[in-house]
Design a protein around this motif. Structure first.
Motif, mmCIF file in Angstrom:
data_model
loop_
_atom_site.group_PDB
_atom_site.id
_atom_site.type_symbol
_atom_site.label_atom_id
_atom_site.label_comp_id
_atom_site.label_asym_id
_atom_site.label_seq_id
_atom_site.Cartn_x
_atom_site.Cartn_y
_atom_site.Cartn_z
ATOM 1 N N PHE A 26 52.319 -13.119 57.357
ATOM 2 C CA PHE A 26 52.127 -11.965 58.216
ATOM 3 C C PHE A 26 51.370 -10.892 57.449
ATOM 4 C CE2 PHE A 26 56.260 -11.753 56.205
ATOM 5 C CZ PHE A 26 56.311 -10.468 55.684
ATOM 6 N N VAL A 27 50.835 -9.948 58.190
ATOM 7 C CA VAL A 27 50.068 -8.853 57.609
ATOM 8 C C VAL A 27 50.923 -7.592 57.672
ATOM 9 C CG1 VAL A 27 47.997 -7.433 57.852
ATOM 10 C CG2 VAL A 27 47.894 -9.884 58.317
ATOM 11 N N VAL A 28 50.886 -6.822 56.603
ATOM 12 C CA VAL A 28 51.646 -5.580 56.526
ATOM 13 C C VAL A 28 50.666 -4.414 56.438
ATOM 14 C CG1 VAL A 28 53.311 -4.282 55.165
ATOM 15 C CG2 VAL A 28 53.505 -6.770 55.312
ATOM 16 N N ASP A 29 50.723 -3.521 57.416
ATOM 17 C CA ASP A 29 49.879 -2.335 57.321
ATOM 18 C C ASP A 29 50.648 -1.236 56.586
ATOM 19 O OD1 ASP A 29 51.641 -1.215 59.179
ATOM 20 O OD2 ASP A 29 50.195 -1.219 60.812
ATOM 21 N N GLU A 30 49.972 -0.151 56.272
ATOM 22 C CA GLU A 30 50.595 0.903 55.469
ATOM 23 C C GLU A 30 51.796 1.534 56.178
ATOM 24 O OE1 GLU A 30 51.819 3.094 52.511
ATOM 25 O OE2 GLU A 30 50.266 1.570 52.315
ATOM 26 N N ALA A 31 51.724 1.686 57.493
ATOM 27 C CA ALA A 31 52.837 2.293 58.237
ATOM 28 C C ALA A 31 54.082 1.415 58.164
ATOM 29 C CB ALA A 31 52.427 2.525 59.692
ATOM 30 N N MET A 32 53.918 0.106 58.335
ATOM 31 C CA MET A 32 55.059 -0.798 58.261
ATOM 32 C C MET A 32 55.619 -0.839 56.847
ATOM 33 S SD MET A 32 55.637 -4.773 59.457
ATOM 34 C CE MET A 32 54.188 -5.392 58.697
ATOM 35 N N ALA B 3 55.483 1.515 54.626
ATOM 36 C CA ALA B 3 56.167 2.786 54.383
ATOM 37 C C ALA B 3 57.554 2.791 55.023
ATOM 38 C CB ALA B 3 55.330 3.944 54.913
ATOM 39 N N ALA B 4 57.668 2.258 56.229
ATOM 40 C CA ALA B 4 58.966 2.202 56.908
ATOM 41 C C ALA B 4 59.941 1.303 56.152
ATOM 42 C CB ALA B 4 58.789 1.707 58.342
ATOM 43 N N VAL B 5 59.460 0.170 55.669
ATOM 44 C CA VAL B 5 60.313 -0.745 54.914
ATOM 45 C C VAL B 5 60.722 -0.099 53.591
ATOM 46 C CG1 VAL B 5 60.376 -2.968 53.713
ATOM 47 C CG2 VAL B 5 59.437 -2.831 56.014
ATOM 48 N N ARG B 6 59.775 0.517 52.879
ATOM 49 C CA ARG B 6 60.102 1.183 51.608
ATOM 50 C C ARG B 6 61.094 2.320 51.817
ATOM 51 N NH1 ARG B 6 54.527 0.506 50.432
ATOM 52 N NH2 ARG B 6 54.116 2.608 51.149
ATOM 53 N N ARG B 7 60.914 3.091 52.884
ATOM 54 C CA ARG B 7 61.834 4.197 53.172
ATOM 55 C C ARG B 7 63.249 3.669 53.414
ATOM 56 N NH1 ARG B 7 58.644 6.765 55.940
ATOM 57 N NH2 ARG B 7 58.914 5.678 57.899
ATOM 58 N N ALA C 2 66.562 -2.546 54.954
ATOM 59 C CA ALA C 2 65.112 -2.761 54.885
ATOM 60 C C ALA C 2 64.732 -4.092 55.527
ATOM 61 C CB ALA C 2 64.636 -2.705 53.436
ATOM 62 N N VAL C 3 65.586 -5.107 55.364
ATOM 63 C CA VAL C 3 65.353 -6.390 56.042
ATOM 64 C C VAL C 3 65.368 -6.174 57.553
ATOM 65 C CG1 VAL C 3 66.365 -8.648 56.536
ATOM 66 C CG2 VAL C 3 66.163 -7.872 54.171
ATOM 67 N N ALA C 4 66.329 -5.405 58.035
ATOM 68 C CA ALA C 4 66.397 -5.119 59.478
ATOM 69 C C ALA C 4 65.137 -4.394 59.943
ATOM 70 C CB ALA C 4 67.641 -4.294 59.792
ATOM 71 N N GLN C 5 64.664 -3.452 59.136
ATOM 72 C CA GLN C 5 63.429 -2.729 59.472
ATOM 73 C C GLN C 5 62.246 -3.687 59.528
ATOM 74 O OE1 GLN C 5 63.057 0.504 60.342
ATOM 75 N NE2 GLN C 5 60.929 0.065 60.699
ATOM 76 N N LEU C 6 62.142 -4.565 58.550
ATOM 77 C CA LEU C 6 61.062 -5.547 58.543
ATOM 78 C C LEU C 6 61.116 -6.422 59.786
ATOM 79 C CD1 LEU C 6 58.700 -6.931 57.039
ATOM 80 C CD2 LEU C 6 60.411 -8.440 55.998
ATOM 81 N N ILE D 144 57.504 -5.863 49.251
ATOM 82 C CA ILE D 144 56.955 -4.659 49.875
ATOM 83 C C ILE D 144 57.490 -3.403 49.182
ATOM 84 C CG2 ILE D 144 56.912 -3.276 51.997
ATOM 85 C CD1 ILE D 144 56.997 -6.033 53.507
ATOM 86 N N ALA D 145 58.773 -3.393 48.845
ATOM 87 C CA ALA D 145 59.375 -2.221 48.201
ATOM 88 C C ALA D 145 58.757 -1.955 46.832
ATOM 89 C CB ALA D 145 60.880 -2.408 48.076
ATOM 90 N N SER D 146 58.257 -2.993 46.187
ATOM 91 C CA SER D 146 57.677 -2.808 44.853
ATOM 92 C C SER D 146 56.232 -2.304 44.901
ATOM 93 C CB SER D 146 57.729 -4.121 44.068
ATOM 94 O OG SER D 146 56.814 -5.067 44.599
#
Length: 58
Positions: A2-8, A10-14, A24-28, A47-49
């Motif tokens: 899958f592709v991860v854009d900056e907004a997604m 950022a949401a996962v990192r937050r 964060a898994v639930a957010q993903l 993603i978090a790293s």
């Protein structure tokens, strides 16, 4: 895959930074269909790293 854009990302990192790995898994999973917990957790940790690269100096 899958592709991860900056907004997604950022949401996962937050979610990761504020509440931990499993939120964060639930957010993903709000963005991507991943059924395997181990795969989702690995994706979240990856993603978090990520951090934005510094701007190149001129």
């Amino acid at each position: 895959m899958f592709v991860v854009d900056e907004a997604m990302a950022a949401a996962v990192r937050r979610a990761f930074d504020e509440r931990g790995e499993w939120p964060a898994v639930a957010q993903l999973r709000r963005h991507v269909c991943i059924d395997d917990n181990a795969e989702a957790l690995l994706a979240v940790r990856t993603i978090a790293s990520w951090r934005r690269s510094p701007a190149p100096s001129k």
